[in-house]
Design an enzyme around this catalytic site. Structure first.
Site, PDB file in Angstrom:
ATOM      1  N   ILE A  76      62.154  46.788  77.051  1.00  0.00           N
ATOM      2  CA  ILE A  76      60.988  46.052  77.538  1.00  0.00           C
ATOM      3  C   ILE A  76      61.004  44.615  77.045  1.00  0.00           C
ATOM      4  CG2 ILE A  76      58.474  45.901  77.356  1.00  0.00           C
ATOM      5  CD1 ILE A  76      58.413  48.979  77.376  1.00  0.00           C
ATOM      6  N   GLY A  93      59.115  47.395  67.810  1.00  0.00           N
ATOM      7  CA  GLY A  93      58.542  48.699  67.462  1.00  0.00           C
ATOM      8  C   GLY A  93      59.617  49.746  67.287  1.00  0.00           C
ATOM      9  N   TYR A 151      53.243  56.851  65.180  1.00  0.00           N
ATOM     10  CA  TYR A 151      53.414  55.893  66.270  1.00  0.00           C
ATOM     11  C   TYR A 151      52.096  55.629  66.997  1.00  0.00           C
ATOM     12  CZ  TYR A 151      55.388  53.775  70.499  1.00  0.00           C
ATOM     13  OH  TYR A 151      55.681  52.920  71.543  1.00  0.00           O
ATOM     14  N   ILE A 173      58.384  54.533  80.497  1.00  0.00           N
ATOM     15  CA  ILE A 173      59.116  53.487  81.199  1.00  0.00           C
ATOM     16  C   ILE A 173      60.601  53.832  81.203  1.00  0.00           C
ATOM     17  CG2 ILE A 173      59.582  51.011  81.298  1.00  0.00           C
ATOM     18  CD1 ILE A 173      56.602  51.730  81.611  1.00  0.00           C
TER      19      ILE A 173
END
Length: 245
Positions: free
Chosen positions: A25, A88, A151, A184
């Site tokens: 991303i 992340g 998370y 995604i």
């Protein structure tokens, strides 16, 4: 410092920092800003930056590295005006098996790292009385996910961070928002078994996985001139998964 130019949308070219910008991303976000004519620095610990981006090695858990990375970006591109805190990691397991190290590692990168880069970027944004901070959250930060207590907690906390920043520095022309992607298509999802993908698809009203370009488009909008009155918002990119949360 580069001269001020106009982007393809006739908006000023801005100095942009994207953390975790060399893959997935983050890479799509970097490419989107470059295509729009902005000056982009990609902070990451591995991989190659997109052509045209300034690649800066930076571990967001290290305050000294963050400071050095921002200085390098500012020397090349000018004071940072747009920050995308995207770096992340995950260390998934059920809570009874989750070690303190699993918890600390995820919180340190996803939450404390985001705090560090936002704090550093806010300095130039406040001085310039213009800025855009976009945090990459996650649908699981709103919806919850078994095996992802660390998370999902880190991503949920980014909403509070964005809203607190909005109240602190919103009057200085700075916005802070969260994009919350769902499942995604990335290298991470590409290795998942077919039955796991089928389970995800059954839960997503759009009946498909998202594309990195769609997340990048949402980030670009929140960083745009036109989004100046949007702050403290969460923009989902999850095909309807988790809506209402």
């Amino acid at each position: 410092m580069s001269a001020v130019t106009e982007t393809s949308t006739n908006s000023p070219a801005r100095s942009v920092v994207v953390t975790g910008g060399n893959r997935g991303i983050g890479q799509a976000i970097v490419g989107r800003f470059l295509a729009a004519g902005h000056r982009v620095a990609s902070f990451d610990m591995g991989g190659e930056p997109a052509t045209g981006a300034l690649g800066v090695n930076c571990n967001v858990t290290d305050a000294d590295q963050v400071e050095a990375a921002f200085k390098q970006a500012e020397e090349a591109n000018g004071p940072v005006e747009i920050l995308v805190a995207n770096a992340g990691i995950t260390k998934d397991t059920l809570i009874l098996r989750m070690s303190d190290a699993d918890w600390d590692a995820v919180i340190n990168v996803n939450l404390t790292g985001a705090f560090r880069v936002a704090k550093r970027a806010a300095k130039s944004m406040i001085r310039g009385r213009w800025g855009r901070i976009v945090f990459t959250g996650s649908v699981v930060g709103l919806y919850g996910s078994a095996g992802q207590v660390n998370y999902s907690s880190s991503k949920a906390a980014l909403v509070g961070m964005a809203r607190s920043l909005t109240r602190e520095i919103g009057g200085r022309g700075v916005t802070a928002n969260v994009v919350a992607p769902g499942f995604i298509e990335t290298d991470m999802t590409a290795v998942l078994p077919d039955d796991v993908i089928a389970k995800y698809l059954a839960a997503i009203p759009a009946a498909r996985l998202g594309q990195v370009a769609e997340v990048a488009a949402a980030v670009e909008f929140l960083a745009s001139e036109e989004a100046g009155f949007i702050s403290g918002a969460v923009l989902p990119g999850a095909g309807g998964l988790g809506m209402g949360h």
